[in-house]
Scaffold this motif. Sequence first.
Motif, PDB file in Angstrom:
ATOM      1  N   ALA A   1       0.896  -1.341  -0.003  1.00  0.00           N
ATOM      2  CA  ALA A   1      -0.058   0.062   0.045  1.00  0.00           C
ATOM      3  C   ALA A   1       0.902   1.077   0.010  1.00  0.00           C
ATOM      4  CB  ALA A   1      -0.925   0.144   1.171  1.00  0.00           C
ATOM      5  N   ARG A   2       1.746   1.129   0.781  1.00  0.00           N
ATOM      6  CA  ARG A   2       2.869   2.375   0.839  1.00  0.00           C
ATOM      7  C   ARG A   2       3.581   2.658  -0.400  1.00  0.00           C
ATOM      8  NH1 ARG A   2       4.633   0.968   6.835  1.00  0.00           N
ATOM      9  NH2 ARG A   2       3.280   2.716   8.056  1.00  0.00           N
ATOM     10  N   LEU A   3       4.013   1.471  -1.303  1.00  0.00           N
ATOM     11  CA  LEU A   3       4.647   1.679  -2.378  1.00  0.00           C
ATOM     12  C   LEU A   3       3.805   1.978  -3.334  1.00  0.00           C
ATOM     13  CD1 LEU A   3       7.291   1.193  -3.673  1.00  0.00           C
ATOM     14  CD2 LEU A   3       6.900  -1.199  -4.281  1.00  0.00           C
ATOM     15  N   ARG A   4       2.618   1.553  -3.495  1.00  0.00           N
ATOM     16  CA  ARG A   4       1.644   1.885  -4.425  1.00  0.00           C
ATOM     17  C   ARG A   4       1.129   3.409  -4.437  1.00  0.00           C
ATOM     18  NH1 ARG A   4      -2.111  -1.570  -3.121  1.00  0.00           N
ATOM     19  NH2 ARG A   4      -3.108  -0.043  -1.581  1.00  0.00           N
ATOM     20  N   LEU A   5       0.964   3.823  -3.045  1.00  0.00           N
ATOM     21  CA  LEU A   5       0.773   5.439  -2.870  1.00  0.00           C
ATOM     22  C   LEU A   5       1.942   6.119  -3.362  1.00  0.00           C
ATOM     23  CD1 LEU A   5      -1.176   7.031  -1.754  1.00  0.00           C
ATOM     24  CD2 LEU A   5      -0.321   6.892   0.622  1.00  0.00           C
ATOM     25  N   ALA A   6       3.330   5.549  -3.118  1.00  0.00           N
ATOM     26  CA  ALA A   6       4.374   6.492  -3.472  1.00  0.00           C
ATOM     27  C   ALA A   6       4.519   6.453  -5.179  1.00  0.00           C
ATOM     28  CB  ALA A   6       5.639   5.646  -3.098  1.00  0.00           C
ATOM     29  N   ILE A   7       4.271   5.424  -5.792  1.00  0.00           N
ATOM     30  CA  ILE A   7       4.114   5.440  -7.007  1.00  0.00           C
ATOM     31  C   ILE A   7       3.022   6.331  -7.664  1.00  0.00           C
ATOM     32  CG2 ILE A   7       3.777   4.076  -9.151  1.00  0.00           C
ATOM     33  CD1 ILE A   7       5.358   1.938  -7.821  1.00  0.00           C
ATOM     34  N   ASP A   8       1.954   6.505  -7.176  1.00  0.00           N
ATOM     35  CA  ASP A   8       1.218   7.483  -7.337  1.00  0.00           C
ATOM     36  C   ASP A   8       1.425   8.825  -7.156  1.00  0.00           C
ATOM     37  OD1 ASP A   8      -0.973   5.464  -7.992  1.00  0.00           O
ATOM     38  OD2 ASP A   8      -1.947   5.796  -5.990  1.00  0.00           O
ATOM     39  N   HIS A   9       2.184   9.099  -6.241  1.00  0.00           N
ATOM     40  CA  HIS A   9       2.902  10.526  -5.989  1.00  0.00           C
ATOM     41  C   HIS A   9       3.757  10.675  -7.046  1.00  0.00           C
ATOM     42  CE1 HIS A   9       1.253  11.789  -2.252  1.00  0.00           C
ATOM     43  NE2 HIS A   9       1.550  10.848  -1.725  1.00  0.00           N
ATOM     44  N   LEU A  10       4.641   9.792  -7.388  1.00  0.00           N
ATOM     45  CA  LEU A  10       5.560   9.702  -8.461  1.00  0.00           C
ATOM     46  C   LEU A  10       4.967  10.126  -9.789  1.00  0.00           C
ATOM     47  CD1 LEU A  10       8.322   7.321  -7.422  1.00  0.00           C
ATOM     48  CD2 LEU A  10       8.445   9.629  -7.094  1.00  0.00           C
ATOM     49  N   GLY A  11       3.976   9.361 -10.029  1.00  0.00           N
ATOM     50  CA  GLY A  11       3.202   9.702 -11.320  1.00  0.00           C
ATOM     51  C   GLY A  11       2.802  11.139 -11.327  1.00  0.00           C
TER      52      GLY A  11
ATOM     53  N   VAL B   1       8.409   5.316   0.179  1.00  0.00           N
ATOM     54  CA  VAL B   1       9.295   4.022  -0.266  1.00  0.00           C
ATOM     55  C   VAL B   1      10.207   3.520   0.955  1.00  0.00           C
ATOM     56  CG1 VAL B   1      10.917   3.497  -2.076  1.00  0.00           C
ATOM     57  CG2 VAL B   1       9.200   4.943  -2.584  1.00  0.00           C
ATOM     58  N   ARG B   2      10.705   4.097   1.698  1.00  0.00           N
ATOM     59  CA  ARG B   2      11.606   3.706   2.760  1.00  0.00           C
ATOM     60  C   ARG B   2      10.719   2.944   3.738  1.00  0.00           C
ATOM     61  NH1 ARG B   2      15.322   9.205   3.226  1.00  0.00           N
ATOM     62  NH2 ARG B   2      16.675   8.734   1.477  1.00  0.00           N
ATOM     63  N   LEU B   3       9.550   3.540   3.952  1.00  0.00           N
ATOM     64  CA  LEU B   3       8.816   2.530   4.670  1.00  0.00           C
ATOM     65  C   LEU B   3       8.274   1.362   4.238  1.00  0.00           C
ATOM     66  CD1 LEU B   3       6.577   5.355   6.478  1.00  0.00           C
ATOM     67  CD2 LEU B   3       8.402   3.994   7.545  1.00  0.00           C
ATOM     68  N   ALA B   4       7.885   1.382   2.966  1.00  0.00           N
ATOM     69  CA  ALA B   4       7.674   0.092   2.360  1.00  0.00           C
ATOM     70  C   ALA B   4       8.862  -1.040   2.341  1.00  0.00           C
ATOM     71  CB  ALA B   4       7.342   0.444   0.886  1.00  0.00           C
ATOM     72  N   LYS B   5      10.262  -0.327   2.056  1.00  0.00           N
ATOM     73  CA  LYS B   5      11.336  -1.430   2.212  1.00  0.00           C
ATOM     74  C   LYS B   5      11.188  -1.859   3.516  1.00  0.00           C
ATOM     75  CE  LYS B   5      14.284   1.882   0.578  1.00  0.00           C
ATOM     76  NZ  LYS B   5      15.674   2.387   0.117  1.00  0.00           N
ATOM     77  N   GLU B   6      11.365  -1.291   4.603  1.00  0.00           N
ATOM     78  CA  GLU B   6      11.259  -1.450   5.992  1.00  0.00           C
ATOM     79  C   GLU B   6      10.078  -2.651   6.003  1.00  0.00           C
ATOM     80  OE1 GLU B   6      10.076  -0.050  10.230  1.00  0.00           O
ATOM     81  OE2 GLU B   6      11.089   1.354   9.109  1.00  0.00           O
ATOM     82  N   GLY B   7       8.994  -2.530   5.679  1.00  0.00           N
ATOM     83  CA  GLY B   7       8.173  -3.448   5.704  1.00  0.00           C
ATOM     84  C   GLY B   7       8.472  -4.776   5.050  1.00  0.00           C
ATOM     85  N   TYR B   8       8.928  -4.516   3.765  1.00  0.00           N
ATOM     86  CA  TYR B   8       9.263  -5.820   2.893  1.00  0.00           C
ATOM     87  C   TYR B   8      10.494  -6.533   3.867  1.00  0.00           C
ATOM     88  CZ  TYR B   8       6.614  -4.164  -0.902  1.00  0.00           C
ATOM     89  OH  TYR B   8       5.557  -3.555  -1.802  1.00  0.00           O
ATOM     90  N   ARG B   9      11.309  -5.753   4.431  1.00  0.00           N
ATOM     91  CA  ARG B   9      12.492  -6.437   5.145  1.00  0.00           C
ATOM     92  C   ARG B   9      12.008  -7.343   6.285  1.00  0.00           C
ATOM     93  NH1 ARG B   9      15.814  -1.228   3.674  1.00  0.00           N
ATOM     94  NH2 ARG B   9      16.922  -1.779   2.186  1.00  0.00           N
ATOM     95  N   ARG B  10      11.111  -6.358   7.072  1.00  0.00           N
ATOM     96  CA  ARG B  10      10.425  -7.300   8.041  1.00  0.00           C
ATOM     97  C   ARG B  10       9.761  -8.397   7.750  1.00  0.00           C
ATOM     98  NH1 ARG B  10       7.119  -3.310  11.739  1.00  0.00           N
ATOM     99  NH2 ARG B  10       6.819  -5.085  13.161  1.00  0.00           N
ATOM    100  N   ALA B  11       9.133  -8.537   6.710  1.00  0.00           N
ATOM    101  CA  ALA B  11       8.385  -9.599   6.316  1.00  0.00           C
ATOM    102  C   ALA B  11       9.345 -10.826   5.917  1.00  0.00           C
ATOM    103  CB  ALA B  11       7.489  -9.377   5.141  1.00  0.00           C
TER     104      ALA B  11
END
Length: 186
Positions: free
Chosen positions: A101-111, A122-132
């Motif tokens: 969800a965070r990555l999707r929202l970041a890509i929307d902002h970049l769009g 994006v940094r929070l999304a990376k943290e979430g993927y790393r924790r997973a």
Amino acid sequence: MRAGRLILVLCAAALVAGLAGMAWFAARLYVEHRDNTTIAALAAGQDREVAPEDAPPVLFARLGFLTFRDRLDEAQPLLNRLAAGEDRPLAVAALYDMANARLRLAIDHLGINDIDPAIPLVRLAKEGYRRALTLDPGFWDAKYNLDIAMRLVRDFPQIETDGEEIPPEAAKRLWTDLPGLPKGLP
């Protein structure tokens, strides 16, 4: 006479134990029905409030409802509760969904070329993927999405200072944080 009285007491005890068991199973059936109704309503797009002490699948359904609607601030306490729980597969799925969800929202902002709010997302999304991936190292989808997020915002090593002040020229960034959207497959 004494044996008859003992049989009567044992029968009464068995009846009380049976009634207590039936009451417990009826209560469990009610809770399961309520949880399933809440999960079904959330899956159908109806907003339902949940309590922090609700079952993890109910919390996960609410998390999915909130992340799908980009209500990430409301979803964060649910994620924290699920990630701290004992159900590892559900914790991994919750971390992955929130990171998506965070990555999707970041890509929307970049769009729309709105870079400043995209970088922390994006940094929070990376943290979430790393924790997973810490909980489930073989989770290929999280690895792939982490790779995409790593291409969006790079992680560079920080300057170690050992308690000294950083000179102004060393504090300047040499690279931009956001190189741009990746095109195509790696």
